[in-house]
Write an enzyme that holds these catalytic residues in place. Structure first.
Site, PDB file in Angstrom:
ATOM      1  N   PHE A 118     104.583   2.506  52.063  1.00 10.98           N
ATOM      2  CA  PHE A 118     105.955   2.407  51.557  1.00 10.98           C
ATOM      3  C   PHE A 118     106.902   2.848  52.661  1.00 10.98           C
ATOM      4  O   PHE A 118     106.767   3.934  53.207  1.00 10.98           O
ATOM      5  CB  PHE A 118     106.145   3.253  50.293  1.00 10.98           C
ATOM      6  CG  PHE A 118     107.407   2.876  49.575  1.00 10.98           C
ATOM      7  CD1 PHE A 118     107.433   1.774  48.726  1.00 10.98           C
ATOM      8  CD2 PHE A 118     108.583   3.579  49.785  1.00 10.98           C
ATOM      9  CE1 PHE A 118     108.605   1.388  48.084  1.00 10.98           C
ATOM     10  CE2 PHE A 118     109.768   3.193  49.150  1.00 10.98           C
ATOM     11  CZ  PHE A 118     109.774   2.107  48.301  1.00 10.98           C
ATOM     12  N   VAL A 119     107.830   1.981  53.011  1.00 12.43           N
ATOM     13  CA  VAL A 119     108.743   2.278  54.129  1.00 12.43           C
ATOM     14  C   VAL A 119     110.195   2.291  53.668  1.00 12.43           C
ATOM     15  O   VAL A 119     110.550   1.668  52.665  1.00 12.43           O
ATOM     16  CB  VAL A 119     108.569   1.268  55.286  1.00 12.43           C
ATOM     17  CG1 VAL A 119     107.189   1.377  55.919  1.00 12.43           C
ATOM     18  CG2 VAL A 119     108.835  -0.163  54.830  1.00 12.43           C
ATOM     19  N   ARG A 179     118.681   3.967  52.779  1.00  9.79           N
ATOM     20  CA  ARG A 179     119.022   2.654  53.333  1.00  9.79           C
ATOM     21  C   ARG A 179     119.748   2.792  54.663  1.00  9.79           C
ATOM     22  O   ARG A 179     119.747   1.887  55.491  1.00  9.79           O
ATOM     23  CB  ARG A 179     119.938   1.880  52.366  1.00  9.79           C
ATOM     24  CG  ARG A 179     119.290   1.482  51.056  1.00  9.79           C
ATOM     25  CD  ARG A 179     120.194   0.497  50.322  1.00  9.79           C
ATOM     26  NE  ARG A 179     119.846   0.362  48.915  1.00  9.79           N
ATOM     27  CZ  ARG A 179     118.917  -0.461  48.433  1.00  9.79           C
ATOM     28  NH1 ARG A 179     118.211  -1.205  49.246  1.00  9.79           N
ATOM     29  NH2 ARG A 179     118.680  -0.538  47.133  1.00  9.79           N
ATOM     30  N   ASP A 216     106.559  -8.437  50.004  1.00 12.31           N
ATOM     31  CA  ASP A 216     105.441  -7.611  49.544  1.00 12.31           C
ATOM     32  C   ASP A 216     104.494  -8.539  48.761  1.00 12.31           C
ATOM     33  O   ASP A 216     103.693  -9.242  49.364  1.00 12.31           O
ATOM     34  CB  ASP A 216     106.069  -6.508  48.685  1.00 12.31           C
ATOM     35  CG  ASP A 216     105.107  -5.446  48.209  1.00 12.31           C
ATOM     36  OD1 ASP A 216     103.911  -5.607  48.403  1.00 12.31           O
ATOM     37  OD2 ASP A 216     105.553  -4.442  47.633  1.00 12.31           O
ATOM     38  N   ASP A 255     115.121   1.045  50.666  1.00 12.10           N
ATOM     39  CA  ASP A 255     115.369   2.317  49.979  1.00 12.10           C
ATOM     40  C   ASP A 255     114.141   2.856  49.257  1.00 12.10           C
ATOM     41  O   ASP A 255     113.174   2.138  49.008  1.00 12.10           O
ATOM     42  CB  ASP A 255     116.467   2.128  48.938  1.00 12.10           C
ATOM     43  CG  ASP A 255     115.976   1.306  47.738  1.00 12.10           C
ATOM     44  OD1 ASP A 255     115.474   0.192  47.959  1.00 12.10           O
ATOM     45  OD2 ASP A 255     116.056   1.802  46.598  1.00 12.10           O
ATOM     46  N   GLU A 270     115.704 -11.634  53.851  1.00 14.66           N
ATOM     47  CA  GLU A 270     115.102 -10.587  53.013  1.00 14.66           C
ATOM     48  C   GLU A 270     114.779  -9.350  53.841  1.00 14.66           C
ATOM     49  O   GLU A 270     114.580  -9.438  55.049  1.00 14.66           O
ATOM     50  CB  GLU A 270     113.795 -11.110  52.385  1.00 14.66           C
ATOM     51  CG  GLU A 270     113.907 -11.469  50.915  1.00 14.66           C
ATOM     52  CD  GLU A 270     113.988 -10.267  49.970  1.00 14.66           C
ATOM     53  OE1 GLU A 270     114.437  -9.167  50.385  1.00 14.66           O
ATOM     54  OE2 GLU A 270     113.603 -10.429  48.810  1.00 14.66           O
ATOM     55  N   ASP A 271     114.701  -8.218  53.164  1.00 13.90           N
ATOM     56  CA  ASP A 271     114.314  -6.985  53.856  1.00 13.90           C
ATOM     57  C   ASP A 271     112.802  -6.939  54.099  1.00 13.90           C
ATOM     58  O   ASP A 271     112.335  -6.649  55.196  1.00 13.90           O
ATOM     59  CB  ASP A 271     114.770  -5.740  53.076  1.00 13.90           C
ATOM     60  CG  ASP A 271     114.351  -5.744  51.593  1.00 13.90           C
ATOM     61  OD1 ASP A 271     113.744  -6.727  51.117  1.00 13.90           O
ATOM     62  OD2 ASP A 271     114.642  -4.741  50.924  1.00 13.90           O
ATOM     63  N   LYS A 324     120.067  -5.522  47.592  1.00 14.38           N
ATOM     64  CA  LYS A 324     120.883  -4.891  48.611  1.00 14.38           C
ATOM     65  C   LYS A 324     120.138  -4.745  49.920  1.00 14.38           C
ATOM     66  O   LYS A 324     120.713  -4.513  50.964  1.00 14.38           O
ATOM     67  CB  LYS A 324     121.302  -3.476  48.140  1.00 14.38           C
ATOM     68  CG  LYS A 324     121.998  -3.442  46.826  1.00 14.38           C
ATOM     69  CD  LYS A 324     122.175  -1.962  46.388  1.00 14.38           C
ATOM     70  CE  LYS A 324     122.695  -1.938  44.978  1.00 14.38           C
ATOM     71  NZ  LYS A 324     122.505  -0.595  44.364  1.00 14.38           N
ATOM     72  N   GLY A 325     118.790  -4.823  49.831  1.00 11.17           N
ATOM     73  CA  GLY A 325     117.925  -4.451  50.951  1.00 11.17           C
ATOM     74  C   GLY A 325     118.206  -5.156  52.264  1.00 11.17           C
ATOM     75  O   GLY A 325     117.974  -4.601  53.331  1.00 11.17           O
TER      76      GLY A 325
HETATM   77  P1  IMP Z   1     107.977  -8.773  46.137  1.00 12.15           P
HETATM   78  O1  IMP Z   1     107.675  -9.467  47.446  1.00 12.15           O
HETATM   79  O2  IMP Z   1     108.381  -9.692  45.025  1.00 12.15           O
HETATM   80  O3  IMP Z   1     106.864  -7.834  45.741  1.00 12.15           O
HETATM   81  O4  IMP Z   1     109.255  -7.861  46.271  1.00 12.15           O
HETATM   82  C1  IMP Z   1     109.678  -7.370  47.475  1.00 12.15           C
HETATM   83  C2  IMP Z   1     110.780  -6.370  47.186  1.00 12.15           C
HETATM   84  O5  IMP Z   1     110.196  -5.102  46.809  1.00 12.15           O
HETATM   85  C3  IMP Z   1     111.582  -6.108  48.436  1.00 12.15           C
HETATM   86  O6  IMP Z   1     112.694  -6.962  48.546  1.00 12.15           O
HETATM   87  C4  IMP Z   1     111.956  -4.647  48.282  1.00 12.15           C
HETATM   88  O7  IMP Z   1     113.143  -4.539  47.540  1.00 12.15           O
HETATM   89  C5  IMP Z   1     110.824  -4.044  47.485  1.00 12.15           C
HETATM   90  N1  IMP Z   1     109.830  -3.376  48.389  1.00 12.15           N
HETATM   91  C6  IMP Z   1     108.566  -3.767  48.639  1.00 12.15           C
HETATM   92  N2  IMP Z   1     107.954  -2.943  49.502  1.00 12.15           N
HETATM   93  C7  IMP Z   1     108.867  -1.988  49.819  1.00 12.15           C
HETATM   94  C8  IMP Z   1     108.838  -0.840  50.693  1.00 12.15           C
HETATM   95  O8  IMP Z   1     107.855  -0.512  51.373  1.00 12.15           O
HETATM   96  N3  IMP Z   1     109.989  -0.098  50.754  1.00 12.15           N
HETATM   97  C9  IMP Z   1     111.101  -0.411  50.034  1.00 12.15           C
HETATM   98  N4  IMP Z   1     111.176  -1.478  49.225  1.00 12.15           N
HETATM   99  C10 IMP Z   1     110.067  -2.266  49.104  1.00 12.15           C
HETATM  100 MG    MG Z   2     114.671  -6.776  47.964  1.00 10.45          MG
END
Ligand code: IMP
Ligand code: MG
Length: 191
Positions: free
Chosen positions: A164-165, A177, A114, A171, A110-111, A54-55
């Site tokens: 963490f944001v 959100r 990470d 969210d 993407e939001d 949803k991000g």
């Molecule tokens: P990754 O890159 O596979 O670790 O996953 C990234 C996902 O983790 C993002 O799409 C978010 O849903 C979640 N995420 C990572 N860091 C944050 C943050 O700081 N705040 C909120 N969601 C986060």
């Molecule tokens: Mg996501």
């Protein structure tokens, strides 16, 4: 004046555990720039923006309105398989695209990136379906926890430190959100 009258009321948008990181005006300005870049690069191509739910919903809504081209949008929802607390890198498709993407030029929206595990797997999945090209637009890039160092983000809103944001679609346990800005969660255990 008493402390009571000068202190503004606590609301969702000024929650004391959240500290402003990126203001609404700065977000708007940056998205105009990203939209102009994409508009210039995708002229004459069949463009599909694929939002990862949803991000990405808020970023998607703003970014698409900054792209002055014929284009389509679609959405996917994925959940990362967790191996204990660690992401295993495999993803389960909770909601798939509504149309084929064969021969289309896809931008995954993407939001935040990470570790990069989710996106790396998503690119493999979409690539196997015959897209003409696949690029990534991520509103935020948090490079420090990156496991997939080779993952290339083509369009980045802002690079942030390892905090963490929340807000602008992101969210904490489903909440925040709707904040129109990005905030750092000061104490994640309290979020
Ligand atoms: P990754 O890159 O596979 O670790 O996953 C990234 C996902 O983790 C993002 O799409 C978010 O849903 C979640 N995420 C990572 N860091 C944050 C943050 O700081 N705040 C909120 N969601 C986060
Ligand atoms: Mg996501």
């Amino acid at each position: 004046m008493s402390a009571e009258t000068t202190k503004s009321a606590m609301t969702e948008f000024n929650h004391p555990n959240n500290e402003l990181l990126i203001a609404e005006e700065d977000i708007a300005r940056r998205i105009k720039e990203l939209g102009a870049e994409i508009t210039a690069e995708y002229a004459g191509k069949e463009l599909v923006l694929v939002g990862v739910l949803k991000g990405s919903c808020v970023f998607m809504a703003d970014l698409m309105r900054a792209i002055d081209l014929p284009m389509a949008i679609d959405f996917m929802a994925v959940s990362s398989y967790k191996d204990g607390m660690k992401s295993s890198g495999d993803v389960e498709i909770l909601k798939d695209l509504s149309k084929p993407i064969r021969d289309k030029h896809v931008i995954i929206v993407e939001d935040i990136v990470d570790t990069g595990l989710t996106l790396t797997r998503l690119i493999e999945i979409l690539d196997s379906r015959g897209a003409a090209s696949i690029k990534i637009a991520s509103f935020l890039d948090k490079p420090e926890p990156r496991i997939k160092k080779e993952l290339k983000i083509d369009y980045t809103g802002f690079v942030i430190e390892n905090n963490f944001v929340v807000g602008y679609g992101l969210d904490a346990a489903g909440r925040y959100r709707n904040l129109p800005f990005i905030a750092i969660v000061k104490n994640p255990a309290e979020a």
